[in-house]
Design an enzyme around this catalytic site. Structure first.
Site, mmCIF file in Angstrom:
data_model
loop_
_atom_site.group_PDB
_atom_site.id
_atom_site.type_symbol
_atom_site.label_atom_id
_atom_site.label_comp_id
_atom_site.label_asym_id
_atom_site.label_seq_id
_atom_site.Cartn_x
_atom_site.Cartn_y
_atom_site.Cartn_z
ATOM 1 N N PRO A 137 0.794 -1.231 0.000
ATOM 2 C CG PRO A 137 0.103 -0.902 2.206
ATOM 3 C CD PRO A 137 0.836 -1.868 1.325
ATOM 4 C CD GLU A 138 5.036 -0.362 0.287
ATOM 5 O OE1 GLU A 138 5.909 -1.112 0.740
ATOM 6 O OE2 GLU A 138 4.002 -0.793 -0.267
ATOM 7 C CB VAL A 139 1.307 4.108 -4.445
ATOM 8 C CG1 VAL A 139 2.494 3.609 -5.233
ATOM 9 C CG2 VAL A 139 0.170 3.092 -4.447
ATOM 10 N NE ARG A 141 -0.663 3.888 4.310
ATOM 11 C CZ ARG A 141 -1.901 3.504 4.017
ATOM 12 N NH1 ARG A 141 -2.705 4.326 3.368
ATOM 13 N NH2 ARG A 141 -2.347 2.319 4.379
ATOM 14 C CG LEU A 143 5.955 5.870 1.852
ATOM 15 C CD1 LEU A 143 5.560 4.900 2.959
ATOM 16 C CD2 LEU A 143 7.338 6.438 2.120
#
Length: 264
Positions: A137-139, A141, A143
């Site tokens: 799920p980085e994108v 945030r 990231l």
């Protein structure tokens, strides 16, 4: 070995267990350091012919430690080295596990997210319980999941990898098996038993033959981007306003600014 990483030899396998269930086995600086030490120990342990990585609790690994991540939001520009050091340590851990001359099995007892999913993908084999969820799920945030990209692509191919990395959606164990992210889905009650059965198969291989096979597999699938470039691509977004806005929204449990429709 520290209390947050357990190490034991079981039937010629080094069983490394993450023991931080109260924090969803999140990757703190201390945990990363202790995992690195445990895998180095397994590499050099003449009693260990392969390695099984698992965790205690209902989560395999929730990714980076949120309390440590929150601290980095307050860093000044001249303190950016802390972020680089954090990323480098995790990158080094992934590389150590991936290049370990002994076969590795991830026995995934629950969800593996972000860096936790990365931890699983650098192992040679992976089995998981039906309740496990996987994702990056980085994108969402602000990231970039740069360090895990080459390992994810090796397992599932570009189309499925693009969906996981660009949407940030989690997939269940059945879908993870379908796309090739894991080798098997097994019940929680037999997870450890099945992991040890796989370990028993692996130790039937000659140690040198196994090491050479792993070396050749790494050479055939060598990534075009260097480890340093990958680490930099992971670290640099954490210094941006977008990332800080994303993480602040995440911690405050409010929508990220770029997802809010004007007028709402």
């Amino acid at each position: 070995m520290s209390s947050i990483v357990l190490y034991e030899i079981r039937s010629r396998a080094a069983v490394i267990t993450i023991n931080r269930a109260d924090k969803h086995n999140a990757l703190s600086r201390a945990l990363i350091a202790d995992l690195h030490a445990a895998f180095e120990r397994a590499r050099d342990d003449s009693e260990a012919r392969c390695v099984v990585l698992t965790a205690i609790g209902k989560v395999f690994c929730a990714g980076m430690d949120l309390s440590e991540l929150a601290e980095t939001l307050q860093l000044k520009d001249d303190e950016a080295g802390i972020i680089w050091d954090d990323v480098k340590r995790l990158c080094d851990l992934f590389q150590l596990i991936y290049t370990l001359p002994k076969p590795t099995v991830a026995a995934v007892n629950g969800s593996a997210v972000a860096g936790g999913a990365g931890l699983m993908t650098v192992c040679d084999l992976a089995i998981a319980v039906p309740e496990a969820r996987f994702g990056y799920p980085e994108v969402r945030r602000g990231l970039v999941a740069a360090m895990v990209m080459p390992h994810l692509l090796r397992h599932i191919g570009e189309r499925a990898a693009r969906q996981m990395l660009l949407t940030g959606e989690l997939i269940d164990a059945a879908e993870a098996y379908r796309v090739g992210l894991i080798n098997e889905v097994v019940g929680a009650e037999v997870l450890q038993e099945r992991a040890m059965a796989l370990a028993a198969m692996l130790v039937q291989g000659g140690p040198n033959a196994l090491a050479k096979t792993k070396e050749l597999l790494q050479r055939f699938s060598r990534q075009s981007v260097s480890l340093e470039e990958t680490a930099r691509a992971s670290a640099e977004p954490r210094l941006t306003r977008e990332c800080r806005d994303g993480l602040e929204a995440f911690f405050a449990k409010r929508p990220v600014p770029w997802a809010v429709v004007s007028g709402e």
